[in-house]
Each structure stands twice: as C-alpha cells, then as structure tokens.
Design a protein around this motif. Structure first.
Motif, PDB file in Angstrom:
ATOM      1  N   UNK A   1      -0.538  -6.778  13.587  1.00 11.89           N
ATOM      2  CA  UNK A   1       0.500  -5.754  13.578  1.00 11.89           C
ATOM      3  C   UNK A   1       0.758  -5.257  14.999  1.00 11.89           C
ATOM      4  N   UNK A   2       2.017  -5.293  15.398  1.00 15.35           N
ATOM      5  CA  UNK A   2       2.387  -4.819  16.728  1.00 15.35           C
ATOM      6  C   UNK A   2       2.310  -3.294  16.758  1.00 15.35           C
ATOM      7  N   UNK A   3       1.714  -2.773  17.823  1.00 17.50           N
ATOM      8  CA  UNK A   3       1.634  -1.328  18.048  1.00 17.50           C
ATOM      9  C   UNK A   3       2.485  -1.002  19.270  1.00 17.50           C
ATOM     10  N   UNK A   4       3.686  -0.488  19.040  1.00  9.11           N
ATOM     11  CA  UNK A   4       4.578  -0.158  20.151  1.00  9.11           C
ATOM     12  C   UNK A   4       4.192   1.202  20.723  1.00  9.11           C
ATOM     13  N   UNK A   5       4.020   1.240  22.023  1.00  6.14           N
ATOM     14  CA  UNK A   5       3.662   2.475  22.707  1.00  6.14           C
ATOM     15  C   UNK A   5       4.513   2.633  23.965  1.00  6.14           C
TER      16      UNK A   5
END
Length: 344
Positions: free
Chosen positions: A331-335
């Motif tokens: 799962x991509x975690x955009x920050x």
C-alpha cells in the motif's frame, strides 16, 4: 563422469526428486515397494548416500524442524520482524525453527552447511539470499522450500519451490505517475535493478508510469547498480555529484536508498527549497532521517512471516503439489507534497 544425483534416480524410475529424497532418508509418504526400487536404483547408479541413509531413519526432531536460511547476520529490523513472526507461527504448530546463516556470496567450491543436506531439517524458508550461485545450490536441495524473493536470473522454475514476492511494480507506477502528473518530469530511479526480482519489478513500474503518459524516462538520471555491499553512499554521492543538475525527484527502490540521498542533502548542505522530492519503499522506521516523512510503500512484515509459515507447512504436508508463485500486495503511503490531493 559426473556423480549420480537424486534427479538421476528419479528420472530412471519416473518419479519425483522429493520421493527419492524421502526414500533415501526413511521419511514417510513412500510405499515400501517404491522405496526398495529407489534404493536398488541408487545402488546401481553408484549414488553414495543410499547406503548411509537406508538404515538411518530421520529423527523425530528433524521431521518437525524447519530451517530459515538467511544471509548477512546484521540483518535489519525488516528481516528480523519476519523471522520473529515465523518463529511464533511455527511454534504454534509444534515445529522448531533452525536459524541457518549462509555467506553473502557463494564462492566457487562453496558447499551448503551439513544441516541442510544431512536430514536434519524437513524443509526450508529462504530469506534475503540474493546470490545466484547460492540460490541455485538451495534449489538443488530435494526438500520442501519456500523463497521470499529471488534474483531475476533465477526464476521459479529453477527454484523448485514456492516463491513469494512483494508487489512493487504497481506501487512504483502509482508513485511515479503522481510525480509526473504534478509536473515533475525529470525523475531519477535509484536502486540495484538486478539485485532482486522485487527491485526489478519496481524499476518496471517506474518505466510503466512514463509509458502510460506517452513519455520516456531519462536513464542518464537513473542509477541502477550494481552496488558494492558497503559502498552505497559513496557510489550514490559520486553519481549525484556528476549530474549537471539534480532531478525533480528521486524514486528510490527502498527507504534504505532514500536515507542515503537524504544524507547527501545534509552533507552537501542543500537548502530545503533545492532538495528534490524523495520517495522510498518499505516504510522502514530504522532510517530515522526519512522515517514517517517521505512517500513510501507499506509492507506488513508480520503478515509476510505468517504467509511464509503457512506456505512451508502446506508444502511439508503436500510435497508433490505444484509450486506456487504469489504476490503479496502493498500500500502506497503518500506524505508531504505528494500527500496533497493534487500532488503539487
């Protein structure tokens, strides 16, 4: 003339190598008639182990022991979390876990530890082994096997066991696509593409994102390895120093790589406004200079350990079942800037 192998015996009797191994080591699951045929054929072919194994039944402990084969004793928290979960899962099923170290690279003439070849273990799980010679040696073992990752040169058909891979192609495609859509088109991929199949998949995802938009990446901005075992920072720094100008963003194959680039920023005293955006993979809290601050990809280490345990237990119960290749989703975690709705 080469020495006869278990595969030679199996081919002569139209059976499997696993069955031959069971017969030679007095393991259950082989009829008495076939066992006698295997022992006789082994003797005819001059297979040396037959005479030693025929009267030496495997111990009960060996039948309930799984080897976890690893490299590099300084393995990171990422790997240790997987191993700890493996131990918990196997213990719950009354199996022992045997930690077995291999060197980082298999030099010419290297032989595997005796515990992997003398009937001491019922099966093995292979973690963080990225040496083609070592993987080929492990593949030859007539034991139930599960591998977490491999190298591009050694596919599942060669491994002769189950293969689990972390999905990274689509994840990197998403991250790279968001960067491109934000107007950042001069992107640099940093990572050893041929080091692991998962790294190669991540590189393909990077390229896919450009292709989706009818664009081409500039490979002169990319550093695809190989890297020396302990020289990542020096090689990355040298590469970046020689670029005419830094890219708009770095898409890194791991948080491990990303933390070296952040270190480069700090040592070169680059002002924040001149630092290219940085992304990683693994969401690894060990690398404190990038932890919880950069866009990365979540990997559930406890889930990986549980899945590996489930696969080896299935393989031990069903050694004749066809091998399986599985991708574990991430799962991509955009920050930071990429966490904004428009990625700007």
């Amino acid at each position: 003339m080469s020495k006869p192998t278990m595969q030679d015996i199996a081919d002569a009797l139209s059976t499997s190598r696993i069955t031959v191994w069971k017969a030679l080591n007095n393991r259950p699951g082989v009829s008495e008639t076939l066992r006698r045929q295997i022992l006789q054929k082994a003797q005819e072919l001059g297979y040396g182990k037959a005479g030693l194994s025929a009267g030496a039944p495997a111990s009960p402990a060996a039948a309930r022991t799984v080897a976890v084969v690893v490299s590099r004793p300084e393995s990171s928290l990422f790997w240790m979390q997987i191993v700890h979960q493996l131990a918990r899962e196997l213990t719950a099923q009354d199996y022992n876990l045997m930690y077995t170290y291999l060197p980082t690279f298999g030099e010419e003439g290297y032989t595997l530890p005796a515990v992997l070849t003398d009937g001491s273990v019922a099966g093995l799980i292979v973690l963080n082994i990225y040496s083609e010679p070592l993987l080929r040696l492990l593949a030859e073992l007539p034991l139930p096997k599960v591998f977490l990752d491999t190298v591009p040169q050694v596919g599942q058909q060669v491994l002769g066991g189950d293969l689990l891979l972390l999905e990274g192609r689509d994840a990197l495609r998403q991250i790279t696509g968001r960067l491109l859509d934000s107007g950042r088109t001069r992107l640099s991929f940093i990572g050893a593409v041929d080091y692991a199949q998962t790294n190669h998949d991540r590189w393909l995802g990077f390229v896919d994102a450009y292709a989706d938009r009818g664009l081409h990446c500039d490979e002169t901005l990319c550093l695809k390895g190989p890297f020396g075992l302990y020289t990542h920072y020096e090689e990355i720094s040298r590469f970046l120093d020689n670029l005419p100008r830094l890219p708009d963003a770095f898409v890194c194959a791991s948080d491990y790589i990303a933390h070296f680039i952040r270190q480069y920023y700090e040592e070169r005293r680059l002002p924040a406004e001149r630092q290219p955006l940085l992304t990683g993979f693994d969401n690894n809290p060990e690398y404190t200079n990038v932890a919880h601050t950069i866009t990365t990809v979540e990997v559930q280490t406890s889930s990986i350990g549980a899945r590996l345990a489930a696969r080896i237990l299935f393989r031990l119960s069903h050694p004749e079942a066809f091998s399986e290749v599985s991708y574990i989703c991430t799962q991509v975690l955009y920050r930071g800037p990429l966490g904004d709705a428009d990625g700007a």
